[in-house]
Scaffold this active site. Structure first.
Site, PDB file in Angstrom:
ATOM      1  N   GLU A  70      -3.894   7.173  -4.685  1.00  0.00           N
ATOM      2  CA  GLU A  70      -4.127   6.404  -5.697  1.00  0.00           C
ATOM      3  C   GLU A  70      -5.374   7.040  -6.232  1.00  0.00           C
ATOM      4  O   GLU A  70      -6.548   6.809  -5.317  1.00  0.00           O
ATOM      5  CB  GLU A  70      -4.164   4.990  -6.037  1.00  0.00           C
ATOM      6  N   ARG A 128       0.666  -1.250   0.025  1.00  0.00           N
ATOM      7  CA  ARG A 128      -0.020   0.113  -0.013  1.00  0.00           C
ATOM      8  C   ARG A 128       0.891   1.254   0.135  1.00  0.00           C
ATOM      9  O   ARG A 128       1.991   1.081   0.623  1.00  0.00           O
ATOM     10  CB  ARG A 128      -0.749   0.206   1.185  1.00  0.00           C
ATOM     11  N   HIS A 184      -0.924  -0.286 -10.105  1.00  0.00           N
ATOM     12  CA  HIS A 184      -1.576  -0.976  -9.035  1.00  0.00           C
ATOM     13  C   HIS A 184      -2.287  -2.352  -9.921  1.00  0.00           C
ATOM     14  O   HIS A 184      -3.222  -2.649  -9.947  1.00  0.00           O
ATOM     15  CB  HIS A 184      -2.683  -0.362  -8.396  1.00  0.00           C
TER      16      HIS A 184
HETATM   17  C1  8YV Z   1      -6.690  -5.253  -5.859  1.00  0.00           C
HETATM   18  C2  8YV Z   1      -5.140  -5.375  -3.983  1.00  0.00           C
HETATM   19  O1  8YV Z   1      -6.198  -5.053  -7.332  1.00  0.00           O
HETATM   20  O2  8YV Z   1      -6.502  -7.103  -3.062  1.00  0.00           O
HETATM   21  C3  8YV Z   1      -6.033  -6.167  -2.699  1.00  0.00           C
HETATM   22  O3  8YV Z   1      -5.820  -5.735  -1.757  1.00  0.00           O
HETATM   23  O4  8YV Z   1      -4.664  -4.262  -3.634  1.00  0.00           O
HETATM   24  C4  8YV Z   1      -5.435  -5.608  -5.316  1.00  0.00           C
HETATM   25  O5  8YV Z   1      -5.162  -7.024  -5.734  1.00  0.00           O
HETATM   26  C5  8YV Z   1      -7.411  -4.088  -5.731  1.00  0.00           C
HETATM   27  O6  8YV Z   1      -7.435  -3.748  -4.423  1.00  0.00           O
HETATM   28  C6  8YV Z   1      -8.872  -4.323  -6.101  1.00  0.00           C
HETATM   29  O7  8YV Z   1      -9.950  -4.050  -5.283  1.00  0.00           O
END
Ligand code: 8YV
Length: 325
Positions: free
Chosen positions: A273, A244, A291
């Site tokens: 983001e 993150r 991401h």
């Molecule tokens: C996703 C992610 O692309 O799963 C997670 O926590 O950060 C990523 O894999 C994104 O957050 C989809 O909601």
């Protein structure tokens, strides 16, 4: 599933196989335009809805959870991370919450290595030189062109040795890296696989020629990689972040990349983001991606199916496997 299908608010357009399964088993209300809904947008569309399938892009703080229509009994997030949901508020309201662990471990670990190598081998600088048609102008190949840092024998510090941290460690070990880690608690030897444990993040930073971030975003991990932390790292170290954005203090990282105190960074996640700090756009030693850690067909399908498995369990009166609240 019962004849009377539960009503599901599908808050993003997920991959086609996931949407097809959702439509088969639920009476779906879909965010057809795939808009980046706020909590208020979700509330406005959740009237009469039994459950919500969301992404991590929509935030569910306490007030949004409070204002969800009373019919909403479950929130399934298509993500392993759940810092966008106030779990305590969900528990207090009796809202069941689930996430999608395990299924994205390998994809994110793969991307970690992509970033680690791209940053250490100066891929952005090299790509921009070639695609900017400057290779001929500078006389082509040179023995000293784009010299990077090799991983063999180097210490890779893993901040957060959970599932993804361990999968990244396994790949790095195969490249001859020496694994050190910090985690809230020390792992058992079969999970540690010889990795050296550090009981503080600071102790880990001191030895990390490469640092890969895999911890959760919490108030404790916010800006863990800041000016003081970077000052502890070996000069010329490389930082990789697939976890993150808020674990890094952008001002501190950018300053260190500009001065050369850090050689490079590979980043897939950012503070705020998608409004990424624009200074990253011109830093040649920052290899940046939007991401895409879990962005493979297999993984995104598995994430959607895992979220639907959790919803299915709830609606047949069973315990969702990945219940968080
Ligand atoms: C996703 C992610 O692309 O799963 C997670 O926590 O950060 C990523 O894999 C994104 O957050 C989809 O909601």
């Amino acid at each position: 599933m019962p004849d009377n299908k539960p009503r599901l608010l599908v808050a993003r357009v997920f991959p086609p196989d996931v949407m097809a399964r959702a439509a088969r088993d639920y009476d779906c209300v879909v965010n057809d335009r795939d808009a980046n809904w706020t909590g208020a947008d979700v509330i406005a569309r959740a009237g009469g809805v039994d459950a919500i399938l969301t992404s991590a892009r929509t935030k569910y703080p306490a007030d949004v959870i409070r204002d969800l229509p009373a019919t909403v009994r479950m929130l399934a997030t298509f993500s392993v991370g759940y810092e966008h949901i106030d779990i305590a508020a969900a528990k207090a309201r009796g809202l069941v919450v689930s996430n999608t662990p395990d299924v994205l471990t390998e994809a994110v670990a793969d991307l970690t290595i992509l970033l680690l190598l791209a940053a250490s081998r100066r891929a952005r600088e090299a790509f921009e030189m070639l695609s900017g048609d400057r290779w001929v102008k500078i006389g082509g190949w040179k023995p000293t062109q784009f010299l990077g840092a090799g991983p063999q024998g180097k210490v890779l510090g893993i901040l957060g040795m959970g599932r993804i941290g361990r999968a990244a460690a396994a790949r790095a070990r195969a490249m001859g890296m020496v694994i050190h880690y910090h985690n809230r608690s020390r792992l058992a030897p079969d999970l540690e696989q010889g990795a050296v444990y550090h009981d503080t993040p600071q102790s880990l930073l001191k030895v990390s020629q490469f640092l890969s971030i895999h911890c959760e975003s919490t108030p404790e991990t916010r800006h863990l990689v800041n000016r003081e932390g970077i000052a502890l790292m070996p000069p010329g170290a490389i930082v990789v972040n697939t976890a993150r954005g808020d674990i890094i203090d952008d001002d501190a990282l950018i300053e260190a990349l500009e001065s050369g105190r850090l050689a490079a960074a590979g980043l897939d996640v950012f503070n705020g983001e998608p409004d990424v700090d624009k200074r990253y756009f011109t830093l040649k030693n920052a290899f940046i991606l939007p991401h895409i850690g879990s962005a493979t067909v297999e993984t995104r399908n598995a994430m959607g199916f895992r979220a639907l498995d959790n919803l299915d369990a709830f609606f047949r009166g069973a315990e969702p496997r990945d219940r968080l609240a």
